[in-house]
Design a protein around this motif. Structure first.
Motif, PDB file in Angstrom:
ATOM      1  N   ASP A 157       0.827  -1.215   0.000  1.00 28.76           N
ATOM      2  CA  ASP A 157       0.000   0.000   0.000  1.00 28.76           C
ATOM      3  C   ASP A 157       0.857   1.259   0.000  1.00 28.76           C
ATOM      4  N   TYR A 158       1.992   1.199   0.676  1.00 30.00           N
ATOM      5  CA  TYR A 158       2.867   2.367   0.760  1.00 30.00           C
ATOM      6  C   TYR A 158       3.270   2.836  -0.630  1.00 30.00           C
ATOM      7  N   ASP A 285      11.910   3.541  -3.461  1.00 35.44           N
ATOM      8  CA  ASP A 285      11.004   2.667  -2.715  1.00 35.44           C
ATOM      9  C   ASP A 285      11.019   3.001  -1.221  1.00 35.44           C
ATOM     10  N   PHE A 286      12.219   3.180  -0.661  1.00 29.67           N
ATOM     11  CA  PHE A 286      12.312   3.569   0.757  1.00 29.67           C
ATOM     12  C   PHE A 286      11.712   4.957   0.991  1.00 29.67           C
ATOM     13  N   LEU A 291       7.213   8.341   3.188  1.00 25.00           N
ATOM     14  CA  LEU A 291       6.078   9.253   3.046  1.00 25.00           C
ATOM     15  C   LEU A 291       4.842   8.716   3.765  1.00 25.00           C
ATOM     16  N   THR A 292       4.578   7.417   3.589  1.00 24.21           N
ATOM     17  CA  THR A 292       3.415   6.801   4.232  1.00 24.21           C
ATOM     18  C   THR A 292       3.569   6.808   5.747  1.00 24.21           C
ATOM     19  N   LEU A 293       4.763   6.490   6.230  1.00 25.21           N
ATOM     20  CA  LEU A 293       5.013   6.472   7.671  1.00 25.21           C
ATOM     21  C   LEU A 293       4.901   7.877   8.268  1.00 25.21           C
ATOM     22  N   LEU A 294       5.410   8.870   7.540  1.00 22.44           N
ATOM     23  CA  LEU A 294       5.349  10.234   8.049  1.00 22.44           C
ATOM     24  C   LEU A 294       3.905  10.726   8.103  1.00 22.44           C
ATOM     25  N   ALA A 295       3.112  10.374   7.086  1.00 23.29           N
ATOM     26  CA  ALA A 295       1.709  10.772   7.076  1.00 23.29           C
ATOM     27  C   ALA A 295       0.956  10.154   8.250  1.00 23.29           C
ATOM     28  N   SER A 298       4.275   8.073  12.192  1.00 24.73           N
ATOM     29  CA  SER A 298       5.274   7.144  12.728  1.00 24.73           C
ATOM     30  C   SER A 298       6.629   7.753  12.365  1.00 24.73           C
ATOM     31  N   VAL A 299       6.950   8.854  13.023  1.00 20.57           N
ATOM     32  CA  VAL A 299       8.058   9.706  12.584  1.00 20.57           C
ATOM     33  C   VAL A 299       9.409   9.010  12.714  1.00 20.57           C
ATOM     34  N   GLY A 300       9.605   8.260  13.796  1.00 16.70           N
ATOM     35  CA  GLY A 300      10.878   7.564  13.970  1.00 16.70           C
ATOM     36  C   GLY A 300      11.142   6.579  12.847  1.00 16.70           C
ATOM     37  N   GLU A 301      10.108   5.820  12.477  1.00 16.29           N
ATOM     38  CA  GLU A 301      10.254   4.863  11.380  1.00 16.29           C
ATOM     39  C   GLU A 301      10.436   5.592  10.050  1.00 16.29           C
ATOM     40  N   ALA A 302       9.791   6.737   9.900  1.00 15.65           N
ATOM     41  CA  ALA A 302       9.954   7.515   8.673  1.00 15.65           C
ATOM     42  C   ALA A 302      11.396   7.995   8.525  1.00 15.65           C
ATOM     43  N   VAL A 303      11.989   8.455   9.632  1.00 15.74           N
ATOM     44  CA  VAL A 303      13.397   8.878   9.607  1.00 15.74           C
ATOM     45  C   VAL A 303      14.274   7.727   9.129  1.00 15.74           C
TER      46      VAL A 303
END
Length: 405
Positions: A157-158, A285-286, A291-295, A298-303
């Motif tokens: 989905d991401y 891809d990363f 982008l999906t994590l930041l939206a 889930s900021v730590g995972e987005a970093v």
């Protein structure tokens, strides 16, 4: 339990009132769905369905009285099991019929909602009112709904969400084109809503929807532009490409939409709306994962995801800018030293600008840090610079709005 209550329950069981009630409710539900379908096809007024509901409510009481009366006179001829089975079949059948009518498969299996004519949806409206409804929405406006993931794995989905966001960002840069914000458009993800309703809620005249199917290094993107007022397709296209040319596809789609809506592209038709510099597909891809994590905040995972992207491709300016923004937001969501996070963010933003001075998101990241450090003049300057580069950028506008509060 006293003898009176026990006797009453026994008589209820004998007369099978519960079973008859369930059967009646299921039959009424199936009937209402069938009438709803016919009413939409022939444009019946809403009063017909309202009268039917009232009639069914009265009929429910009558059915219970008759069931009690006939049960009083003798044993019921139909077994309780048969009544329950009949009720379930009617309910399931009616629900499937209603659901099938609401949704129709589009290209590549994309589910598209039907969009009935305005006058049929509002039979009480005058012609002038209908015309006012149609003209109150800007003609040059679009919402980019989340593209459907057709890869057969929900974990992808991401990727479809990220492609959607990049196309949305590109369209936001087109002058004179109103684009619904990501948060608003993504509220309809996974919902087969009537496109008339989508148009009204998001205040847009057109909707872009589609699907993304990824397999190895191949990707198929199907896109279609629909008029929310008439329900007609204005444009549709299917793209089969390698992941290495994904940005070119996004640019083609964005330009096709702008052309259909007859809005002028900044710098003329020859200018790309999406950066065409070759990016390692693994890094991209990363980046989409980030982008999906930041939206989802889930900021730590987005970093971590953005850091993976720039590690794979150190020349990925937009990846560095996204990393800078995530690092700037990190102290609000994770337990981390504020000064360390801010220093990392400014360093990443500077890296992005060294690669591409026109990376608007890098200035947004700087502004977030400057604002949190109460460097108001620097924050204002960074946000103004970002908006000069990307006047329609939703994140820049959002951050500037918060800054001015």
């Amino acid at each position: 339990m006293n003898d009176t209550a026990a006797g009453f329950i026994a008589r209820l069981r004998q007369r099978k009132l519960v079973q008859w009630a369930l059967a009646y409710i299921a039959a009424a539900f199936a009937l209402l769905q069938g009438v709803d379908i016919v009413a939409q096809r022939f444009g019946w007024p809403d009063q017909i369905e309202k009268l039917l509901i009232l009639a069914l409510a009265v009929g429910f009481l009558v059915a219970l009285v008759l069931a009690w009366y006939h049960g009083e006179r003798g044993a019921q001829k139909v077994s309780g099991t048969e009544i329950v089975i009949l009720a379930l079949l009617l309910a399931i059948g009616g629900g499937l019929l209603w659901g099938y009518e609401r949704m129709a498969p589009g290209p590549s299996g994309v589910v598209m909602s039907r969009s009935p004519d305005i006058a049929k949806r509002n039979p009480g409206s005058s012609a002038r009112e209908v015309a006012a409804q149609a003209t109150s929405i800007p003609a040059k406006s679009v919402a980019v709904l989340p593209f459907v993931n057709m890869s057969g794995d929900a974990k992808n989905d991401y990727f479809s969400d990220g492609i959607t966001e990049e196309i949305l960002d590109a369209l936001a840069q087109v002058p004179h084109l109103k684009v619904a914000a990501r948060t608003s458009a993504f509220a309809f993800k996974g919902k087969a809503e009537d496109l008339r309703k989508v148009g009204e809620v998001l205040d847009v005249a057109t909707v872009l929807e589609g699907s993304v199917q990824k397999s190895g290094d191949e990707v198929r993107i199907t896109a279609q532009l629909i008029d929310t007022r008439s329900g007609y397709h204005l444009w549709s296209e299917k793209y089969d490409r390698k992941l290495t040319s994904i940005f070119a596809v996004e640019d083609e789609i964005s330009k096709a939409i702008a052309d259909k809506l007859q809005v002028q592209l900044s710098g003329g038709n020859g200018q790309s709306l999406v950066a065409q510099k070759a990016i390692d597909p693994r890094a991209h891809d990363f980046y989409l994962r980030g982008l999906t994590l930041l939206a989802a905040r889930s900021v730590g995972e987005a970093v971590d995801a953005f850091r993976q992207a720039v590690t794979i491709d150190s020349n990925f300016a937009q990846g560095w800018a996204a990393l800078a923004e995530a690092q700037a937001l990190l102290p609000a969501y994770e337990s981390i030293a504020t000064q360390v996070a801010y220093a990392n963010s400014l360093q990443s933003a500077q890296h992005a600008l060294a690669l591409n001075p026109d990376t608007a998101l890098a200035y947004v990241a700087q502004a977030i840090v400057y604002g949190n450090q109460m460097r108001w003049t620097d924050a204002d300057g960074a946000l103004r610079h970002a908006l000069a580069l990307a006047p329609g950028d939703a994140e820049a506008l959002n951050q500037y709005g918060q800054f001015l509060e």
